[in-house]
Write a protein that holds these residues in place. Structure first.
Motif, PDB file in Angstrom:
ATOM      1  N   MET A   1      66.403  45.062  55.782  1.00  0.00           N
ATOM      2  CA  MET A   1      67.745  44.557  56.005  1.00  0.00           C
ATOM      3  C   MET A   1      67.932  44.253  57.486  1.00  0.00           C
ATOM      4  SD  MET A   1      71.323  46.473  55.360  1.00  0.00           S
ATOM      5  CE  MET A   1      70.918  46.791  53.654  1.00  0.00           C
ATOM      6  N   PHE A  10      74.308  49.383  63.220  1.00  0.00           N
ATOM      7  CA  PHE A  10      74.898  50.146  62.128  1.00  0.00           C
ATOM      8  C   PHE A  10      74.389  51.573  62.046  1.00  0.00           C
ATOM      9  CE2 PHE A  10      74.302  51.617  57.791  1.00  0.00           C
ATOM     10  CZ  PHE A  10      75.619  51.848  57.486  1.00  0.00           C
ATOM     11  N   MET A  37      84.513  48.334  55.713  1.00  0.00           N
ATOM     12  CA  MET A  37      84.410  48.853  54.342  1.00  0.00           C
ATOM     13  C   MET A  37      84.394  47.708  53.340  1.00  0.00           C
ATOM     14  SD  MET A  37      84.491  52.068  55.158  1.00  0.00           S
ATOM     15  CE  MET A  37      84.623  52.610  56.858  1.00  0.00           C
ATOM     16  N   GLN A  38      84.186  46.479  53.814  1.00  0.00           N
ATOM     17  CA  GLN A  38      84.009  45.325  52.928  1.00  0.00           C
ATOM     18  C   GLN A  38      85.220  45.039  52.050  1.00  0.00           C
ATOM     19  OE1 GLN A  38      80.595  43.373  52.511  1.00  0.00           O
ATOM     20  NE2 GLN A  38      81.137  43.923  54.606  1.00  0.00           N
ATOM     21  N   CYS A  39      86.416  45.333  52.559  1.00  0.00           N
ATOM     22  CA  CYS A  39      87.612  45.115  51.735  1.00  0.00           C
ATOM     23  C   CYS A  39      87.877  43.632  51.525  1.00  0.00           C
ATOM     24  CB  CYS A  39      88.832  45.794  52.363  1.00  0.00           C
ATOM     25  SG  CYS A  39      89.383  45.055  53.912  1.00  0.00           S
ATOM     26  N   ARG A  53      83.527  38.720  56.154  1.00  0.00           N
ATOM     27  CA  ARG A  53      83.041  40.007  55.637  1.00  0.00           C
ATOM     28  C   ARG A  53      81.517  40.067  55.587  1.00  0.00           C
ATOM     29  NH1 ARG A  53      85.369  41.789  49.997  1.00  0.00           N
ATOM     30  NH2 ARG A  53      85.100  39.599  49.540  1.00  0.00           N
ATOM     31  N   TRP A  57      79.031  42.843  57.245  1.00  0.00           N
ATOM     32  CA  TRP A  57      78.001  43.616  56.523  1.00  0.00           C
ATOM     33  C   TRP A  57      76.682  43.576  57.292  1.00  0.00           C
ATOM     34  CZ3 TRP A  57      77.416  46.900  52.477  1.00  0.00           C
ATOM     35  CH2 TRP A  57      76.144  47.043  51.911  1.00  0.00           C
ATOM     36  N   ARG A  79      90.946  48.323  59.704  1.00  0.00           N
ATOM     37  CA  ARG A  79      90.209  49.400  60.369  1.00  0.00           C
ATOM     38  C   ARG A  79      89.674  48.975  61.732  1.00  0.00           C
ATOM     39  NH1 ARG A  79      88.379  53.423  55.711  1.00  0.00           N
ATOM     40  NH2 ARG A  79      89.635  52.540  54.077  1.00  0.00           N
TER      41      ARG A  79
ATOM     42  N   VAL B  12      78.377  51.248  46.854  1.00  0.00           N
ATOM     43  CA  VAL B  12      77.682  50.691  48.025  1.00  0.00           C
ATOM     44  C   VAL B  12      76.292  51.292  48.198  1.00  0.00           C
ATOM     45  CG1 VAL B  12      78.703  52.319  49.682  1.00  0.00           C
ATOM     46  CG2 VAL B  12      77.943  50.074  50.453  1.00  0.00           C
ATOM     47  N   LEU B  15      74.053  49.289  45.901  1.00  0.00           N
ATOM     48  CA  LEU B  15      73.784  47.939  46.397  1.00  0.00           C
ATOM     49  C   LEU B  15      72.827  47.973  47.585  1.00  0.00           C
ATOM     50  CD1 LEU B  15      74.633  44.856  46.127  1.00  0.00           C
ATOM     51  CD2 LEU B  15      75.940  45.316  48.190  1.00  0.00           C
ATOM     52  N   ALA B  16      73.076  48.895  48.525  1.00  0.00           N
ATOM     53  CA  ALA B  16      72.206  48.988  49.704  1.00  0.00           C
ATOM     54  C   ALA B  16      70.774  49.321  49.282  1.00  0.00           C
ATOM     55  CB  ALA B  16      72.742  50.040  50.668  1.00  0.00           C
ATOM     56  N   GLU B  19      69.215  46.167  47.708  1.00  0.00           N
ATOM     57  CA  GLU B  19      68.838  45.161  48.714  1.00  0.00           C
ATOM     58  C   GLU B  19      67.577  45.587  49.464  1.00  0.00           C
ATOM     59  OE1 GLU B  19      72.978  42.799  49.703  1.00  0.00           O
ATOM     60  OE2 GLU B  19      72.268  44.265  51.164  1.00  0.00           O
ATOM     61  N   TYR B  40      79.838  46.070  41.154  1.00  0.00           N
ATOM     62  CA  TYR B  40      79.992  46.402  42.566  1.00  0.00           C
ATOM     63  C   TYR B  40      81.233  45.734  43.161  1.00  0.00           C
ATOM     64  CZ  TYR B  40      79.287  46.395  47.603  1.00  0.00           C
ATOM     65  OH  TYR B  40      79.477  46.541  48.947  1.00  0.00           O
ATOM     66  N   SER B  42      84.372  46.675  46.554  1.00  0.00           N
ATOM     67  CA  SER B  42      84.687  47.577  47.664  1.00  0.00           C
ATOM     68  C   SER B  42      85.682  48.636  47.210  1.00  0.00           C
ATOM     69  CB  SER B  42      85.266  46.786  48.835  1.00  0.00           C
ATOM     70  OG  SER B  42      85.808  47.670  49.798  1.00  0.00           O
ATOM     71  N   PRO B  44      86.915  51.136  49.033  1.00  0.00           N
ATOM     72  CA  PRO B  44      88.012  51.246  50.005  1.00  0.00           C
ATOM     73  C   PRO B  44      88.991  50.076  49.914  1.00  0.00           C
ATOM     74  CG  PRO B  44      85.905  51.737  51.041  1.00  0.00           C
ATOM     75  CD  PRO B  44      85.592  51.180  49.686  1.00  0.00           C
ATOM     76  N   GLY B  45      88.503  48.934  49.416  1.00  0.00           N
ATOM     77  CA  GLY B  45      89.369  47.764  49.283  1.00  0.00           C
ATOM     78  C   GLY B  45      90.417  47.910  48.192  1.00  0.00           C
ATOM     79  N   PRO B  55      94.385  39.595  46.735  1.00  0.00           N
ATOM     80  CA  PRO B  55      94.227  39.414  45.291  1.00  0.00           C
ATOM     81  C   PRO B  55      93.013  40.211  44.820  1.00  0.00           C
ATOM     82  CG  PRO B  55      93.521  37.448  46.466  1.00  0.00           C
ATOM     83  CD  PRO B  55      94.081  38.382  47.500  1.00  0.00           C
ATOM     84  N   GLN B  58      89.318  39.401  45.435  1.00  0.00           N
ATOM     85  CA  GLN B  58      88.809  39.393  46.805  1.00  0.00           C
ATOM     86  C   GLN B  58      88.027  40.657  47.152  1.00  0.00           C
ATOM     87  OE1 GLN B  58      89.309  36.599  48.587  1.00  0.00           O
ATOM     88  NE2 GLN B  58      88.073  37.342  50.303  1.00  0.00           N
ATOM     89  N   ILE B  59      88.151  41.711  46.383  1.00  0.00           N
ATOM     90  CA  ILE B  59      87.445  42.951  46.736  1.00  0.00           C
ATOM     91  C   ILE B  59      85.986  42.945  46.258  1.00  0.00           C
ATOM     92  CG2 ILE B  59      89.559  44.328  46.805  1.00  0.00           C
ATOM     93  CD1 ILE B  59      88.636  45.626  44.170  1.00  0.00           C
ATOM     94  N   PHE B  60      85.568  41.817  45.671  1.00  0.00           N
ATOM     95  CA  PHE B  60      84.155  41.688  45.276  1.00  0.00           C
ATOM     96  C   PHE B  60      83.401  40.998  46.419  1.00  0.00           C
ATOM     97  CE2 PHE B  60      86.423  42.196  41.366  1.00  0.00           C
ATOM     98  CZ  PHE B  60      85.586  42.971  40.582  1.00  0.00           C
ATOM     99  N   PRO B  61      82.619  41.751  47.183  1.00  0.00           N
ATOM    100  CA  PRO B  61      82.008  41.154  48.365  1.00  0.00           C
ATOM    101  C   PRO B  61      80.842  40.213  48.060  1.00  0.00           C
ATOM    102  CG  PRO B  61      82.113  43.560  48.552  1.00  0.00           C
ATOM    103  CD  PRO B  61      82.390  43.195  47.131  1.00  0.00           C
ATOM    104  N   ARG B  62      80.238  40.346  46.897  1.00  0.00           N
ATOM    105  CA  ARG B  62      79.033  39.569  46.617  1.00  0.00           C
ATOM    106  C   ARG B  62      79.262  38.635  45.434  1.00  0.00           C
ATOM    107  NH1 ARG B  62      77.884  41.714  50.663  1.00  0.00           N
ATOM    108  NH2 ARG B  62      75.919  42.660  51.311  1.00  0.00           N
ATOM    109  N   ARG B 297      76.068  53.898  52.462  1.00  0.00           N
ATOM    110  CA  ARG B 297      75.258  52.693  52.692  1.00  0.00           C
ATOM    111  C   ARG B 297      73.923  53.047  53.341  1.00  0.00           C
ATOM    112  NH1 ARG B 297      76.617  47.410  56.534  1.00  0.00           N
ATOM    113  NH2 ARG B 297      74.579  46.470  56.205  1.00  0.00           N
TER     114      ARG B 297
END
Lengths: 95, 431
Positions: A1, A10, A37-39, A53, A57, A79, B12, B15-16, B19, B40, B42, B44-45, B55, B58-62, B297
């Motif tokens: 990564m 990180f 936190m990827q919100c 975002r 990451w 944050r 997370v 996912l980490a 990856e 998967y 977020s 915290p989101g 909305p 939006q909390i789906f990062p991927r 992570r």
């Protein structure tokens, strides 16, 4: 990564980095992966539609020609994971 | 033949790990099994989906396409049994999945309330996207809510419910918020922020019973005898690691599943990472058991690399926890509770190094300075001090030469620390 280069990477290798030639600096949005936190509030509030975002990451500055450096993403982050910073151009930070 | 990797969980850490596995073993077969239908996103989101700052999608990062590149198979199911001797798991529907390497990334769940009525309709938690949907649905018809719990998730619940226009009563067990981390001044700053957001705080208030009407919560009776009418009761009194599978399989567990610095459990070819994992290394008898996103992570990545055959080592990081509470961004670094600690000097100020900039009412920096090293710090509001202080703490920089000046000029302590950091940074960069 791929985790760098950020001001502070990180996974705990928190060492300060230096900027090169100050005459070639530009403003850029710089994330701290450790705070993110990827919100997705940053991406949602970006008027240019940049997925900020994803940069957070990876822990790399937002390097997108559409970026207006308007600071909307910075202001929206709950944050304080993003900051507008002077950064070397075009090669990014070195250290 | 491609190696079969099985990941249980969809947070997370999972996912980490995936990856890292895909990077290290491009031909490996990666299967992820999770009981969350949304996969998967977020966690915290969730707070921002609840308070309608975002909305839900939006909390789906991927994007799905990215996940398809990483995962060979995604299975929505609950794993009911882990059979280490057979290198198999059993799913709820009886299907069996084999593996060569397995990762337990099952995370944690909210501890349920321990009072009568905790299972009534309208008693909610904030763990998953389904919880958010349920709360939003309930909030449409609700007028008042009660929230119990002393941590961040409780505040997120309270603020989220207030954002839906409900009258929110927030019950605190003690006489101030987060007393294990914040001192009185800091607690009051957060409480003021909550009150400004329309949240009514009730100190030293414990739930005796949730009172129901036709199966739904209608009020909360406190131990002091007060009855607070409400249609929603939010419970955020702690998190519990999901160790059931590990225990059933005979893995060594304590608060979490015990792992070494390679994230390996006591069973061959089984790893654990994230909220469910408790890392113990020689010389660290207290272990590392935190329910924080960066730790999950990091551990997920380390586990993934080791599952692929590498030999990565996880080192315990200094605790670094940025949150937003009562509208104030607050970062805790290291140990910030000085109660009982000897030879620890507490330095308090408002600004770090922003000369000419006036501090806001929510700006505050508190640093705990030991005889040799900074042991912890708390940064509220403006956050420019957080990274430098993390640097000084994590690198274990010797601050003994600064102690006499800090003791003599406590009011200038933060400025002295900032100068000290700048000089240290200059030396490191030049070296």
């Amino acid at each position: 990564m791929h985790l760098g280069p950020s001001l502070f990477s990180f996974n705990g290798q928190t060492k300060p980095r230096k900027f090169n030639n100050p005459r070639k600096r530009t403003l850029q949005v710089v994330p701290q992966a450790l705070r993110c936190m990827q919100c997705g509030l940053c991406s949602y509030n970006c008027p240019a539609g940049i997925d900020v975002r994803n940069y957070a990451w990876e822990g790399i500055p937002v390097n997108d020609s559409r970026c207006l450096t308007c600071g909307m993403c910075v202001a929206s982050c709950p944050r304080s994971a993003l900051a507008l910073q002077q950064i070397d151009w075009p090669s990014g930070m070195t250290g | 033949m491609a190696r079969r990797y099985l990941i249980i969980g969809s947070g997370v850490a999972a996912l980490a790990a995936a990856e890292a596995l895909r990077d290290a073993d491009t031909g490996g077969e990666i299967t992820v099994v999770g009981d969350d239908p949304h996969g998967y996103y977020s966690r915290p989101g969730l707070a921002y989906a609840l308070n309608q700052a975002l909305p839900e999608q939006q909390i789906f990062p991927r994007p799905i396409s990215h996940l398809r590149d990483i995962f060979s198979h995604r299975v929505h199911a609950r794993v009911t049994e882990l059979l280490p001797a057979n290198h198999e798991v059993v799913l709820q529907n009886g299907r069996r999945l084999g593996y060569d390497r397995l990762l337990l990334a099952t995370g944690s769940v909210a501890t349920p309330g321990d009072f009568p009525g905790h299972d009534l309709h309208g008693v909610v938690k904030l763990d998953t996207l389904e919880d958010v949907r349920s709360i939003v649905h309930l909030a449409r018809r609700a007028r008042a809510a009660v929230v119990v719990g002393g941590g961040i998730i409780a505040i997120e619940l309270a603020e989220g419910l207030a954002a839906h226009g409900l009258t929110v009563h927030y019950f605190l067990r003690t006489d101030r918020f987060w007393s294990s981390v914040l001192n009185e001044t800091e607690s009051r700053m957060v409480e003021q922020g909550l009150a400004d957001g329309g949240i009514r705080l009730h100190y030293r208030t414990l739930v005796e019973q949730a009172l129901g009407r036709r199966g739904a919560v209608a009020a909360v009776l406190t131990k002091a005898g007060m009855t607070v009418p409400c249609q929603i009761l939010g419970v955020a009194i702690g998190l519990r690691a999901r160790t059931e599978l590990a225990k059933q399989a005979g893995l060594v567990t304590r608060k979490g599943v015990l792992v070494d610095e390679h994230m390996a459990t006591s069973a061959p070819d089984i790893y654990a990472a994230g909220d469910v994992a408790e890392m113990r290394t020689p010389g660290d008898e207290n272990g590392w058991f935190e329910t924080l996103w960066p730790k999950a992570r990091l551990q997920g990545e380390i586990a993934g690399r080791n599952m692929a055959g590498q030999r990565a080592v996880c080192t315990r990081n200094v605790m670094y926890n940025p949150v937003r509470i009562g509208g104030i961004v607050t970062t805790t670094i290291g140990s910030v509770n000085s109660t009982g600690a000897q030879d620890v000097l507490t330095v308090v100020g408002k600004v770090w190094n922003r000369q000419g900039v006036h501090a806001g009412p929510a700006d505050r920096i508190r640093v705990l300075v030991g005889p040799q090293r900074i042991t912890g710090a708390l940064v509220m509001g403006e956050q420019s001090a957080a990274q430098p202080l993390l640097c000084l703490i994590e690198q274990g920089v010797d601050v003994a030469p600064l102690r006499p000046a800090l003791e003599q000029q406590p009011q200038a302590g933060i400025e002295l620390l900032a100068q000290f950091y700048r000089e240290w940074e200059r030396r490191v960069v030049e070296a």
